[in-house]
Scaffold this motif. Structure first.
Motif, PDB file in Angstrom:
ATOM      1  N   MET A 228     102.024  44.855  -1.184  1.00 43.49           N
ATOM      2  CA  MET A 228     102.212  43.464  -0.744  1.00 43.49           C
ATOM      3  C   MET A 228     102.501  42.641  -1.993  1.00 43.49           C
ATOM      4  SD  MET A 228     101.373  42.994   2.642  1.00 43.49           S
ATOM      5  CE  MET A 228     100.464  41.492   2.851  1.00 43.49           C
ATOM      6  N   GLY A 229     103.777  42.355  -2.247  1.00 43.52           N
ATOM      7  CA  GLY A 229     104.124  41.703  -3.501  1.00 43.52           C
ATOM      8  C   GLY A 229     104.013  42.734  -4.609  1.00 43.52           C
ATOM      9  N   SER A 230     103.197  42.413  -5.645  1.00 42.74           N
ATOM     10  CA  SER A 230     103.125  43.327  -6.799  1.00 42.74           C
ATOM     11  C   SER A 230     101.923  44.257  -6.760  1.00 42.74           C
ATOM     12  CB  SER A 230     103.030  42.516  -8.094  1.00 42.74           C
ATOM     13  OG  SER A 230     104.055  41.592  -8.142  1.00 42.74           O
ATOM     14  N   ILE A 231     101.083  44.153  -5.732  1.00 44.07           N
ATOM     15  CA  ILE A 231      99.875  44.995  -5.700  1.00 44.07           C
ATOM     16  C   ILE A 231      99.767  45.713  -4.345  1.00 44.07           C
ATOM     17  CG2 ILE A 231      98.590  43.502  -7.309  1.00 44.07           C
ATOM     18  CD1 ILE A 231      97.097  42.408  -4.843  1.00 44.07           C
ATOM     19  N   TYR A 232      98.782  46.621  -4.253  1.00 43.21           N
ATOM     20  CA  TYR A 232      98.519  47.279  -2.974  1.00 43.21           C
ATOM     21  C   TYR A 232      97.395  46.542  -2.261  1.00 43.21           C
ATOM     22  CZ  TYR A 232     101.594  51.086  -4.145  1.00 43.21           C
ATOM     23  OH  TYR A 232     102.713  51.806  -4.449  1.00 43.21           O
ATOM     24  N   GLU A 233      97.511  46.465  -0.940  1.00 45.52           N
ATOM     25  CA  GLU A 233      96.439  45.844  -0.162  1.00 45.52           C
ATOM     26  C   GLU A 233      96.179  46.673   1.084  1.00 45.52           C
ATOM     27  OE1 GLU A 233      97.084  41.601   0.500  1.00 45.52           O
ATOM     28  OE2 GLU A 233      97.873  41.437  -1.528  1.00 45.52           O
ATOM     29  N   LEU A 234      94.928  46.632   1.542  1.00 47.88           N
ATOM     30  CA  LEU A 234      94.581  47.317   2.776  1.00 47.88           C
ATOM     31  C   LEU A 234      94.866  46.382   3.947  1.00 47.88           C
ATOM     32  CD1 LEU A 234      91.236  48.940   1.600  1.00 47.88           C
ATOM     33  CD2 LEU A 234      93.488  50.030   1.834  1.00 47.88           C
ATOM     34  N   VAL A 235      95.565  46.902   4.943  1.00 44.33           N
ATOM     35  CA  VAL A 235      95.913  46.078   6.106  1.00 44.33           C
ATOM     36  C   VAL A 235      95.324  46.746   7.347  1.00 44.33           C
ATOM     37  CG1 VAL A 235      97.793  45.140   7.481  1.00 44.33           C
ATOM     38  CG2 VAL A 235      98.053  45.308   4.991  1.00 44.33           C
ATOM     39  N   ASP A 236      94.443  46.006   8.006  1.00 45.75           N
ATOM     40  CA  ASP A 236      93.822  46.513   9.223  1.00 45.75           C
ATOM     41  C   ASP A 236      94.670  46.052  10.413  1.00 45.75           C
ATOM     42  OD1 ASP A 236      92.296  47.056  11.439  1.00 45.75           O
ATOM     43  OD2 ASP A 236      90.391  46.526  10.478  1.00 45.75           O
ATOM     44  N   ILE A 237      95.467  46.995  10.927  1.00 43.17           N
ATOM     45  CA  ILE A 237      96.422  46.666  11.990  1.00 43.17           C
ATOM     46  C   ILE A 237      95.702  46.295  13.290  1.00 43.17           C
ATOM     47  CG2 ILE A 237      98.294  47.628  13.429  1.00 43.17           C
ATOM     48  CD1 ILE A 237      99.195  47.192  10.603  1.00 43.17           C
ATOM     49  N   GLU A 238      94.506  46.832  13.490  1.00 41.94           N
ATOM     50  CA  GLU A 238      93.804  46.573  14.749  1.00 41.94           C
ATOM     51  C   GLU A 238      93.037  45.257  14.731  1.00 41.94           C
ATOM     52  OE1 GLU A 238      90.928  49.545  15.770  1.00 41.94           O
ATOM     53  OE2 GLU A 238      90.873  48.914  17.876  1.00 41.94           O
ATOM     54  N   LYS A 239      92.353  44.989  13.590  1.00 39.51           N
ATOM     55  CA  LYS A 239      91.436  43.839  13.605  1.00 39.51           C
ATOM     56  C   LYS A 239      91.761  42.763  12.586  1.00 39.51           C
ATOM     57  CE  LYS A 239      87.471  46.538  15.164  1.00 39.51           C
ATOM     58  NZ  LYS A 239      87.346  47.808  14.457  1.00 39.51           N
ATOM     59  N   GLY A 240      92.706  43.021  11.678  1.00 39.75           N
ATOM     60  CA  GLY A 240      93.043  42.029  10.656  1.00 39.75           C
ATOM     61  C   GLY A 240      93.576  40.740  11.297  1.00 39.75           C
ATOM     62  N   GLN A 241      93.525  39.639  10.559  1.00 37.93           N
ATOM     63  CA  GLN A 241      94.026  38.367  11.102  1.00 37.93           C
ATOM     64  C   GLN A 241      95.543  38.440  11.281  1.00 37.93           C
ATOM     65  OE1 GLN A 241      92.523  34.820   9.131  1.00 37.93           O
ATOM     66  NE2 GLN A 241      90.507  35.715   8.855  1.00 37.93           N
ATOM     67  N   LYS A 242      96.054  37.580  12.146  1.00 40.53           N
ATOM     68  CA  LYS A 242      97.478  37.590  12.530  1.00 40.53           C
ATOM     69  C   LYS A 242      97.869  39.013  12.958  1.00 40.53           C
ATOM     70  CE  LYS A 242     100.338  34.398  10.920  1.00 40.53           C
ATOM     71  NZ  LYS A 242     101.200  33.603  10.217  1.00 40.53           N
ATOM     72  N   THR A 243      98.928  39.576  12.383  1.00 44.85           N
ATOM     73  CA  THR A 243      99.271  40.967  12.758  1.00 44.85           C
ATOM     74  C   THR A 243      98.620  41.959  11.801  1.00 44.85           C
ATOM     75  OG1 THR A 243     101.244  40.934  11.373  1.00 44.85           O
ATOM     76  CG2 THR A 243     101.538  40.266  13.681  1.00 44.85           C
ATOM     77  N   GLY A 244      97.734  41.479  10.951  1.00 39.93           N
ATOM     78  CA  GLY A 244      97.075  42.333   9.956  1.00 39.93           C
ATOM     79  C   GLY A 244      97.001  41.621   8.614  1.00 39.93           C
ATOM     80  N   ALA A 245      98.066  40.883   8.296  1.00 39.50           N
ATOM     81  CA  ALA A 245      98.093  40.162   7.015  1.00 39.50           C
ATOM     82  C   ALA A 245      98.960  38.911   7.161  1.00 39.50           C
ATOM     83  CB  ALA A 245      98.654  41.059   5.919  1.00 39.50           C
ATOM     84  N   TYR A 246      98.888  38.049   6.135  1.00 40.27           N
ATOM     85  CA  TYR A 246      99.712  36.831   6.118  1.00 40.27           C
ATOM     86  C   TYR A 246     100.995  37.135   5.349  1.00 40.27           C
ATOM     87  CZ  TYR A 246      95.826  34.293   8.127  1.00 40.27           C
ATOM     88  OH  TYR A 246      94.838  33.857   8.984  1.00 40.27           O
ATOM     89  N   LEU A 247     101.961  37.703   6.071  1.00 40.98           N
ATOM     90  CA  LEU A 247     103.202  38.107   5.402  1.00 40.98           C
ATOM     91  C   LEU A 247     104.006  36.913   4.902  1.00 40.98           C
ATOM     92  CD1 LEU A 247     104.494  41.003   7.693  1.00 40.98           C
ATOM     93  CD2 LEU A 247     103.485  41.165   5.415  1.00 40.98           C
ATOM     94  N   ASP A 248     103.762  35.741   5.493  1.00 41.23           N
ATOM     95  CA  ASP A 248     104.565  34.576   5.086  1.00 41.23           C
ATOM     96  C   ASP A 248     104.245  34.100   3.668  1.00 41.23           C
ATOM     97  OD1 ASP A 248     102.072  33.689   5.918  1.00 41.23           O
ATOM     98  OD2 ASP A 248     102.820  32.152   7.281  1.00 41.23           O
ATOM     99  N   VAL A 249     103.083  34.489   3.127  1.00 43.80           N
ATOM    100  CA  VAL A 249     102.778  34.074   1.743  1.00 43.80           C
ATOM    101  C   VAL A 249     102.865  35.257   0.769  1.00 43.80           C
ATOM    102  CG1 VAL A 249     101.321  32.128   2.457  1.00 43.80           C
ATOM    103  CG2 VAL A 249     100.252  34.353   2.041  1.00 43.80           C
ATOM    104  N   LYS A 250     103.336  36.383   1.270  1.00 44.39           N
ATOM    105  CA  LYS A 250     103.300  37.638   0.485  1.00 44.39           C
ATOM    106  C   LYS A 250     103.912  37.478  -0.908  1.00 44.39           C
ATOM    107  CE  LYS A 250     106.334  40.549   1.384  1.00 44.39           C
ATOM    108  NZ  LYS A 250     107.297  41.442   1.985  1.00 44.39           N
ATOM    109  N   ASN A 251     105.057  36.807  -0.989  1.00 43.22           N
ATOM    110  CA  ASN A 251     105.764  36.755  -2.281  1.00 43.22           C
ATOM    111  C   ASN A 251     105.456  35.510  -3.115  1.00 43.22           C
ATOM    112  OD1 ASN A 251     107.880  38.293  -0.224  1.00 43.22           O
ATOM    113  ND2 ASN A 251     107.531  39.306  -2.179  1.00 43.22           N
ATOM    114  N   ILE A 252     104.581  34.638  -2.611  1.00 45.89           N
ATOM    115  CA  ILE A 252     104.303  33.400  -3.363  1.00 45.89           C
ATOM    116  C   ILE A 252     103.587  33.675  -4.693  1.00 45.89           C
ATOM    117  CG2 ILE A 252     103.153  31.133  -3.313  1.00 45.89           C
ATOM    118  CD1 ILE A 252     103.768  31.038  -0.307  1.00 45.89           C
ATOM    119  N   PRO A 253     102.600  34.602  -4.741  1.00 49.26           N
ATOM    120  CA  PRO A 253     101.961  34.842  -6.042  1.00 49.26           C
ATOM    121  C   PRO A 253     102.971  35.220  -7.129  1.00 49.26           C
ATOM    122  CG  PRO A 253     100.675  35.862  -4.308  1.00 49.26           C
ATOM    123  CD  PRO A 253     101.936  35.363  -3.656  1.00 49.26           C
ATOM    124  N   ASP A 254     103.979  36.017  -6.780  1.00 50.64           N
ATOM    125  CA  ASP A 254     104.974  36.381  -7.797  1.00 50.64           C
ATOM    126  C   ASP A 254     105.783  35.158  -8.245  1.00 50.64           C
ATOM    127  OD1 ASP A 254     104.197  39.002  -7.987  1.00 50.64           O
ATOM    128  OD2 ASP A 254     105.605  39.720  -6.474  1.00 50.64           O
TER     129      ASP A 254
END
Ligand SMILES: C[S@@+](CC[C@H](N)C(=O)[O-])C[C@H]1O[C@@H](n2cnc3c(N)ncnc32)[C@H](O)[C@@H]1O
Length: 398
Positions: free
Chosen positions: A189-215
Motif C-alpha cells: 500500500m504505497g511504499s510499505i506492506y499492510e495487512l488488509v482484513d477483507i472480511e472485517k476491515g473498515q470500508k472494503t478493507g482499507a482506505y484506498l483513497d489515501v493510499k498514495n498521499i504519504p508518498d
C-alpha cells in the motif's frame, strides 16, 4: 407526481428531469417523473420525454433516487454486455495511471458508468459493494463478468452500508467466488506492506483513497515528530517512520485497527518509536492542549462529518475545532495535513474553515500542497458531490 399511472418499463420525465439528462447527470429523482413505469425494483427501464421519445436507459428503484442512468440514447443496452465493457474500460483507465499497484479501486460507481457498484482490488481478491437492486438481482452473473475480465482468486461481497434497505438488498458479507481469506492479506500500500482484513476491515478493507498521499508528503517526514490523528491501521504514521520520522504518535478509536497497525510495524521491520493512543481524537487533542505537546507534522484524516447537506454546519464546527487544536500543536516551521472525505463539504468550505482556524489560533499558514482524490476514485464533472476527497497541506509560519 401528476399521475401514478404506470406505463410498461417506461418512465416519463418532466422538464427538470430532461434537463438533468441533457446535462448527463446519472441520477433521476422521483420528483422529476411525470409517470412512473410499470416494473419491479431493479428493472432496466427506458426514460422518455412527454412525447414518448426515448432519452436513455437506467435501473429502476422504488426509492427517491428512482433511476440510475446506464446509457443515453434509444437503443436498449444488454446489461451484462455493458458491465463487461465498462469493467474493461475501468481497468484500462487504472492501467493508464497506475503501474504495478497491488491494490486499487477498480470500479468507482457512476464515475465508471456503473452506478451502484464499488469494487476494490487487493492482489487477486476483489472486495465488492453492490448498492443498487438492478445489479444485486443478478449478483452471480455480475461476479462471473468480473471474473471473466480479470483473473481473481476470490470475490467477497461486503454489503454493509446503511442505504441498502431502500433497495431491498440484505446486509451481508459472503464469498461470491472462492473463499473469504481466513487471514488478513499482506498488500503493498504505497511504499510499505499492510495487512488488509477483507472480511472485517473498515470500508472494503482499507482506505484506498489515501493510499498514495504519504508518498506525496514524504519530504515532511525526515526527522519529524509526527501526530497521525484518525490513524486507522497506521498507514500515514508507518510511512512516516519508513521515511525517517523520529517518532510517531497515532490516535485511533478502533482498538482492532491499532492491533493491525502494530503488526504492520513488524512486517515492515520499522523502528518501534511509535505510540498508539486508543480513544476519541477530540478528547486526546484537548489533553494534548493542556500538556502543550508539540509536533513537526500533524495529520488529520477524520471520518466524513457531513456525508449529506444537512450536516454541513456541524461538520464545519468539527473540522474547525480539529484544525485549531492541530495548529496549536505544531512547532514553528511545521506542517498540518488536513483531509475531508465529506461529500457535501466542498473544497471552498474546507479552505474557509482552515483559514478561520488559523485566524482564531493566531497562526499564519501558507498552502504548500492541495490534495484531491486519486485516479482510481475519479469524480464526475456532472456530479459535484462525487468530488468528495479534498485536503490541504499547510505550512505554519512563525
Ligand atoms: C478516514 S479514516 C482514516 C484513514 C487512515 N488515515 C488511513 O490512512 O487508512 C477515519 C478513521 O478515524 C477513526 N475514527 C472515527 N472517529 C474517531 C474519533 N472520534 N476519534 C478517533 N478515531 C476516530 C475511524 O475508526 C477510522 O479509522
Amino acid at each position: 407526481m401528476p399521475s401514478e399511472k404506470r406505463l410498461a418499463r417506461r418512465a416519463v420525465l418532466d422538464e427538470t428531469g430532461l434537463e438533468r439528462v441533457r446535462m448527463m447527470h446519472p441520477w433521476i429523482f422521483r420528483g422529476n417523473l411525470r409517470q412512473v413505469p410499470q416494473c419491479a425494483q431493479g428493472d432496466l427501464i427506458a426514460f422518455t420525454d412527454r412525447a414518448g421519445s426515448i432519452k436513455g436507459w437506467g435501473l429502476w428503484s422504488e426509492s427517491a433516487l428512482s433511476i440510475r442512468v446506464l446509457t443515453y440514447g434509444t437503443k436498449e443496452p444488454d446489461q451484462m454486455g455493458l458491465l463487461r465493457e465498462r469493467l474493461t474500460s475501468a481497468l484500462n483507465w487504472r492501467k493508464t495511471w497506475y503501474q504495478g499497484e497491488e491494490a486499487f479501486r477498480w470500479v468507482h460507481g457512476e464515475a465508471d458508468g456503473l452506478p451502484g457498484i464499488v469494487a476494490d482490488l487487493y492482489g487477486d481478491v476483489l472486495s465488492l459493494q453492490i448498492s443498487a437492486a438492478g445489479w444485486y438481482r443478478h449478483i452471480d452473473k455480475v461476479a462471473d463478468v468480473f471474473r471473466k475480465v480479470r483473473k481473481l482468486s476470490a470475490i467477497v461481497l461486503r454489503n454493509e452500508t446503511k442505504h441498502l434497505e431502500k433497495e431491498g438488498i440484505p446486509k451481508e458479507v459472503r464469498a461470491l467466488l472462492g473463499e473469504i481469506p481466513k487471514e488478513p492479506l499482506k498488500i503493498k500500500m504505497g511504499s510499505i506492506y499492510e495487512l488488509v482484513d477483507i472480511e472485517k476491515g473498515q470500508k472494503t478493507g482499507a482506505y484506498l483513497d489515501v493510499k498514495n498521499i504519504p508518498d506525496m508528503i514524504s519530504p515532511l517526514f525526515k526527522g519529524a515528530r509526527v501526530l497521525d490523528c484518525f490513524s486507522y491501521q497506521g498507514h500515514f504514521g508507518l510511512h512516516a517512520l519508513a521515511a525517517g520520522a523520529s517518532e510517531v504518535v497515532a490516535v485511533e478509536q478502533s482498538q482492532s485497527a491499532i492491533e493491525i497497525a502494530k503488526k504492520n510495524l513488524e512486517i515492515n521491520g520499522l523502528p518501534k518509536n511509535m505510540e498508539w493512543i486508543c480513544g476519541n481524537a477530540f478528547d486526546v487533542m484537548r489533553k494534548m492542549d493542556s500538556d502543550r505537546e508539540r509536533f513537526d507534522l500533524v495529520i488529520m484524516d477524520p471520518p466524513p462529518f457531513s456525508p449529506a447537506k444537512g450536516q454541513v454546519d456541524s461538520a464545519r464546527r468539527g473540522y474547525k475545532e480539529l484544525a485549531i487544536r492541530g495548529l496549536n500543536r505544531i512547532k514553528d516551521g511545521g506542517h498540518l495535513v488536513f483531509l475531508s472525505c465529506s461529500h457535501a463539504f466542498t473544497r471552498e468550505m474546507l479552505l474557509s474553515v482552515l483559514n478561520e482556524a488559523s485566524v482564531d489560533a493566531g497562526i499564519s499558514c501558507r498552502i504548500a500542497l492541495e490534495i484531491h482524490q486519486p485516479f482510481d476514485h475519479p469524480a464526475l464533472s456532472a456530479v459535484p458531490e462525487t468530488d468528495y476527497l479534498k485536503g490541504f497541506v499547510m505550512g505554519v509560519q512563525s
